[in-house]
Design an enzyme around this catalytic site. Sequence first.
Site, PDB file in Angstrom:
ATOM      1  CG  ASN A   7     -70.549  14.508 -91.005  1.00 18.55           C
ATOM      2  OD1 ASN A   7     -71.683  14.977 -91.018  1.00 18.55           O
ATOM      3  ND2 ASN A   7     -70.061  13.785 -91.986  1.00 18.55           N
ATOM      4  NE  ARG A  90     -70.703  16.935 -94.827  1.00 20.51           N
ATOM      5  CZ  ARG A  90     -70.336  15.871 -95.498  1.00 20.51           C
ATOM      6  NH1 ARG A  90     -69.870  14.840 -94.873  1.00 20.51           N
ATOM      7  NH2 ARG A  90     -70.449  15.853 -96.798  1.00 20.51           N
ATOM      8  CG  HIS A 179     -70.810  14.949-102.495  1.00 17.08           C
ATOM      9  ND1 HIS A 179     -71.418  14.249-103.512  1.00 17.08           N
ATOM     10  CD2 HIS A 179     -71.090  14.278-101.356  1.00 17.08           C
ATOM     11  CE1 HIS A 179     -72.039  13.196-103.008  1.00 17.08           C
ATOM     12  NE2 HIS A 179     -71.856  13.197-101.704  1.00 17.08           N
ATOM     13  NE  ARG A 240     -79.062   9.923-102.043  1.00 14.43           N
ATOM     14  CZ  ARG A 240     -78.036  10.663-101.643  1.00 14.43           C
ATOM     15  NH1 ARG A 240     -77.820  11.841-102.202  1.00 14.43           N
ATOM     16  NH2 ARG A 240     -77.228  10.255-100.705  1.00 14.43           N
ATOM     17  CD  GLU A 384     -66.688  14.592 -97.894  1.00 15.46           C
ATOM     18  OE1 GLU A 384     -66.612  13.416 -97.501  1.00 15.46           O
ATOM     19  OE2 GLU A 384     -67.718  15.074 -98.382  1.00 15.46           O
TER      20      GLU A 384
END
Length: 401
Positions: A7, A90, A179, A240, A384
């Site tokens: 990743n 990823r 996601h 955010r 993940e």
Amino acid sequence: MKVLVINCGSSSLKYRLINMDNDESLAQGLVERIALDGSSLTQSVNGKQYIIKELIKDHKDAIRLIIEALLDVKYGIIKDLSEISAVGHRVVHGGEKYAKSVIINEEVMKGLEECVKLAPLHNPANMDGINACSILMPDTTMAAVFDTAFHQTMPEFAYIYPLPYKLYTELGIRKYGFHGMSHEFVSARAAEIMGKDIKKLKLITCHLGNGASICAIKNGESVETSMGFTPLEGVAMGTRCGSIDPAILTYIMKELNLTIEQASDIMNRKSGILGVSGVSSDFRDVEVAAMKDKNKRAQLAIDIFCYKVKTFIGAYSAAMGGVDGIIFTAGLGENSPRTRAKICNGLGFLGAFIDNIKNNVTGKDAEISTDNSRIKILVIQTNEELVIARDTIKLINKNYC
Ligand code: ADP
């Protein structure tokens, strides 16, 4: 069979070596501050930490160090590079082109290049990782697994924004969602725990980490998700703002004489939990400030976050015409009973009742709804990396069959 999962970010790189015979994580590590002062690699194998501090000048250097660390006689876990059957990468954005994971070849690299404009901060770093691996492990098959792919099943009316249609056809502006691997993993696990066929379930998965997104999963497919064209849309997050009136953007740019970069910085890095609380983007700090210090803005930030998540749960129940399970995952979803309770409080009208004793759980999968709750509420630890590794193996097997 062992799969190396990569990743790759612009200045950091997370990796994990997984034994696919039993899904066991054999080694995991983090390379930090690539091309910056103070770069380092930290690897953990069987609880033993191996730390290398040296100048890591680029992603190729990082991959070279990872290989050395995995092969290290004292701290490593493999004897020969050939033990790694494949590498799964990823990749944040696959656009509309990639609705599924793919084996990486020259044509795919061209396709990824086309997606760069959709994720200019993420995809180039992902590609740097792929390029570095293909130089240092030229004989190893590699796959790209996308954050966006799982959401490609959304219906058109969910992913098209009510903007001039040519912004979609000419610029690719639509909802993509992110996601995806996490939503896919926890929904499959939820069906397993519930002892039901995922093809007959309506689930709402809440991935609540620094970045947060909610997903409506009907019959095993994503039909709606809160992140959009970028990971800025949706619920309020660590830093955010999530969904706001878009006119606020032009208003503050004009009133405060902001550049595009400054406005983007406010929405991406100075808003959300940090922006409202003024304390931190980390929920743990904000919870302490709210509880112990009675900091009102910290409490307000938590209230806003939980309220936003709750409204998405309501909206997605309507979108699917009902819901059978609500799942909490990621840093906050897995570890904050208080946040889960606050989100679920008041969802009784849907038939969802949280059990405050069962909810007092962290670090493991658990059902946290009351026995008479019609809707199951679950905490599931996301993985993940395992989704990436499983997809990679599936592709290899398909390729050689
Ligand atoms: P990401 O992968 O998006 O960076 P994570 O999934 O690791 O994020 O989640 C990070 C968030 O989870 C942080 O805001 C952190 O405060 C929160 N978190 C982690 N552990 C706890 C905890 N025990 N209590 C409350 N919040 C927690």
